[in-house]
Motif scaffolding. Structure first.
Motif, short mmCIF file in Angstrom:
data_model
loop_
_atom_site.label_atom_id
_atom_site.label_comp_id
_atom_site.label_asym_id
_atom_site.label_seq_id
_atom_site.Cartn_x
_atom_site.Cartn_y
_atom_site.Cartn_z
N ASP A 264 0.83 -1.21 0.00
CA ASP A 264 0.00 0.00 0.00
C ASP A 264 0.86 1.25 0.00
O ASP A 264 0.60 2.21 -0.74
CB ASP A 264 -0.92 -0.01 1.23
N LEU A 265 1.92 1.26 0.80
CA LEU A 265 2.79 2.43 0.86
C LEU A 265 3.63 2.57 -0.40
O LEU A 265 3.88 3.69 -0.87
CB LEU A 265 3.68 2.35 2.10
N ARG A 266 4.05 1.46 -0.97
CA ARG A 266 4.79 1.54 -2.24
C ARG A 266 3.90 2.12 -3.34
O ARG A 266 4.33 2.95 -4.14
CB ARG A 266 5.30 0.16 -2.66
N SER A 267 2.64 1.67 -3.37
CA SER A 267 1.71 2.19 -4.37
C SER A 267 1.48 3.68 -4.18
O SER A 267 1.43 4.44 -5.14
CB SER A 267 0.36 1.45 -4.27
N PHE A 272 2.53 9.37 -5.31
CA PHE A 272 3.22 10.55 -4.77
C PHE A 272 4.19 11.12 -5.81
O PHE A 272 4.31 12.33 -6.00
CB PHE A 272 3.98 10.09 -3.52
N LEU A 273 4.87 10.20 -6.51
CA LEU A 273 5.85 10.59 -7.51
C LEU A 273 5.22 11.32 -8.68
O LEU A 273 5.89 12.12 -9.36
CB LEU A 273 6.58 9.33 -8.00
N MET A 274 3.94 11.09 -8.91
CA MET A 274 3.24 11.76 -10.01
C MET A 274 3.29 13.28 -9.87
O MET A 274 3.23 14.01 -10.85
CB MET A 274 1.77 11.31 -10.05
N LYS A 275 3.43 13.76 -8.64
CA LYS A 275 3.42 15.21 -8.41
C LYS A 275 4.74 15.87 -8.80
O LYS A 275 4.79 17.07 -9.05
CB LYS A 275 3.13 15.49 -6.92
N THR A 276 5.80 15.09 -8.82
CA THR A 276 7.12 15.68 -9.08
C THR A 276 7.77 15.17 -10.36
O THR A 276 8.56 15.89 -10.98
CB THR A 276 8.06 15.39 -7.90
N ALA A 280 8.57 9.38 -14.79
CA ALA A 280 9.19 8.33 -13.97
C ALA A 280 8.12 7.53 -13.22
O ALA A 280 8.21 6.30 -13.09
CB ALA A 280 10.18 8.94 -12.99
N ALA A 281 7.09 8.24 -12.73
CA ALA A 281 6.02 7.56 -11.99
C ALA A 281 5.25 6.61 -12.89
O ALA A 281 4.95 5.47 -12.51
CB ALA A 281 5.08 8.61 -11.39
N LEU A 282 4.92 7.06 -14.10
CA LEU A 282 4.17 6.21 -15.01
C LEU A 282 4.99 4.98 -15.43
O LEU A 282 4.44 3.89 -15.62
CB LEU A 282 3.75 7.01 -16.25
N PRO A 312 -0.08 9.08 -23.09
CA PRO A 312 0.30 7.85 -23.80
C PRO A 312 0.81 6.74 -22.90
O PRO A 312 0.60 5.56 -23.18
CB PRO A 312 1.37 8.32 -24.79
N SER A 313 1.53 7.09 -21.83
CA SER A 313 2.10 6.05 -20.96
C SER A 313 1.00 5.25 -20.25
O SER A 313 1.03 4.01 -20.22
CB SER A 313 3.04 6.67 -19.93
N ALA A 314 0.03 5.96 -19.67
CA ALA A 314 -1.08 5.28 -19.00
C ALA A 314 -1.91 4.49 -20.00
O ALA A 314 -2.33 3.36 -19.74
CB ALA A 314 -1.95 6.30 -18.27
N GLU A 315 -2.13 5.10 -21.17
CA GLU A 315 -2.91 4.42 -22.22
C GLU A 315 -2.23 3.13 -22.65
O GLU A 315 -2.87 2.08 -22.76
CB GLU A 315 -3.06 5.36 -23.41
#
Length: 427
Positions: A264-267, A272-276, A280-282, A312-315
């Motif tokens: 859960d914390l890793r997820s 969290f990384l999406m904000k910065t 890399a997060a995707l 595109p990455s999420a898609e």
């Protein structure tokens, strides 16, 4: 009569109470607070309760614990409004008198706390927060104090003690962040007490709800501590992400979360990384979906995040997931999560991939997708919550699982998914 009986004969005691209720005024009954007989005093308390008289507060400080408890119970449960300020004023004293050795739940303290909660004055906020912050007070009572503060601005319809609707005073004030400034010190003290995880979680929820700014150093200490409960660490990470602006500090927090043993914390670290650093997060989210080291819960949370993302990455990650689903290569435990993520995605390409998968399902069986999606996976805790408490489904009224529930339809010795799917679909 009451003195001679000494509570031995219940009928005689009841008769004495009824005589006092009908034959004595509230003032006369209040005078009995100084009577040497406990039997007389308890009868006076019950009579005042029946009358709904404020003089019941004169028994809040009785020498006998039983009499005190009955006086508090009578004033609160009958909503004797004129007696509530006196009860609220004793909340700290009553809370401090509770011992962790007490076998039964300390409802007297809870009534005193919620007397202050009902009144809803600024001084009552300070009083309840003081109880929550007192390390010498029983943890059950401190928990009640924090829950009372959490419920303050949005009171539940049912009173938290008696369970029925009780009207609250007009003009009851709302809590402002400045009134909860001492919450910062409470959270800091709970962070160093590993055995108080539920209190820490409640304190952090209250900070989030009331927009109290907890020092980032305290939050980082909580999210970094593997000795603390995961829900509290997750809340600390959430607050830290909302407050912190320094990129270095954010990266340090993300590094802690991403290497944690908790899925859960890793997820949340990836989220969290999406904000910065979104690219890399995707990339990490895509890797989590195919990594054999990722847990089912981790993949479920990853799909939930991807379903909300554009780009595109999420898609690409979702289209590849649906392709594996269509080929029968996707783990059964995350089939439902993949479908839900695809339904949430704004991508036309993902929508086409989902439609292609559905076209191959049996058109003759309306439950084909349900069976494919619900054979494994899900959230057992959430399922139990739905079974026991869902207001519309009311599963437990008819179905028995593990010995719990009604018996008007087949009994399930355990949660049989294939049996439950059509049953839940019909209802």
């Amino acid at each position: 009569m009451l003195i001679a009986n000494e509570d031995r004969d219940l009928y005689v005691r009841h008769g004495g109470i009824m005589i006092l209720t009908k034959g004595a005024s509230a003032t006369e009954l209040g005078v009995l607070a100084s009577h040497p007989s406990k039997s007389v005093r308890i009868a006076a308390v019950v009579a005042l309760r029946r009358q709904g008289a404020a003089e019941i507060e004169r028994f809040f400080d009785d020498a006998d614990l039983f009499v005190r408890k009955e006086a508090v119970r009578g004033a609160y449960d009958e909503n004797i409004v004129e007696a509530l300020p006196a009860l609220a004023g004793r909340a700290q004293m009553i809370s401090a008198s509770i011992s962790e050795q007490d076998k039964f739940y300390p409802l007297t303290a809870k009534r005193a706390i919620y007397a202050a909660w009902r009144l809803g004055r600024p001084e009552d906020v300070a009083r309840i927060l003081s109880i929550a912050s007192d390390t010498n007070v029983d943890s059950r009572v401190r928990r009640d104090a924090l829950v009372a503060l959490l419920d303050w601005n949005e009171p539940p319809v049912a009173d938290p003690v008696v369970g029925t609707a009780v009207p609250l005073p007009e003009g009851r004030s709302e809590i402002a962040a400045r009134e909860l400034d001492a919450l910062k010190d409470l959270i800091a003290s709970l962070a160093s007490a590993s055995g108080e995880g539920d209190l820490l979680e409640l304190g952090l929820k209250l900070a989030r709800q009331s927009k109290v700014v907890v020092p980032n150093g305290t939050l980082f200490e909580i999210l970094s501590s593997t000795q603390l409960a995961k829900p509290a660490r997750r809340l600390a990470a959430e607050l830290f992400g909302q407050q912190e602006t320094d990129s270095v500090a954010l990266k340090d927090a993300m590094a802690v979360l991403l290497r944690d043993e908790s899925a859960d914390l890793r997820s949340y670290g990836r989220e969290f990384l999406m904000k910065t650093d979104r690219p890399a997060a995707l990339l990490l989210l895509g890797e989590a979906l195919v990594s054999p080291k990722s847990t089912v819960a981790e993949k479920q949370q990853t799909l939930e995040i991807l379903g909300k993302e554009r780009g595109p990455s999420a898609e690409k990650a979702l289209v590849e997931t649906l392709k594996r689903l269509q080929e029968g290569k996707l783990a059964k435990a995350i089939v439902l999560d993949a479908i839900l993520a695809a339904e949430s995605s704004p991508s036309p390409e993902v929508a086409r991939a989902l439609a292609s998968y559905r076209e191959e399902l049996s058109q003759k069986d309306p439950l084909a997708e349900w069976f494919a999606a619900c054979e494994e996976g899900g959230d057992p805790k959430r399922g139990e919550e739905v079974y026991l408490n869902h207001g519309s489904a009311q599963c437990a009224r008819c179905h028995v699982i593990d010995g719990v529930g009604g018996r008007s339809v087949p009994i399930f010795p355990r949660l049989e998914r294939i049996t439950l799917v059509p049953t839940c679909s019909v209802h």
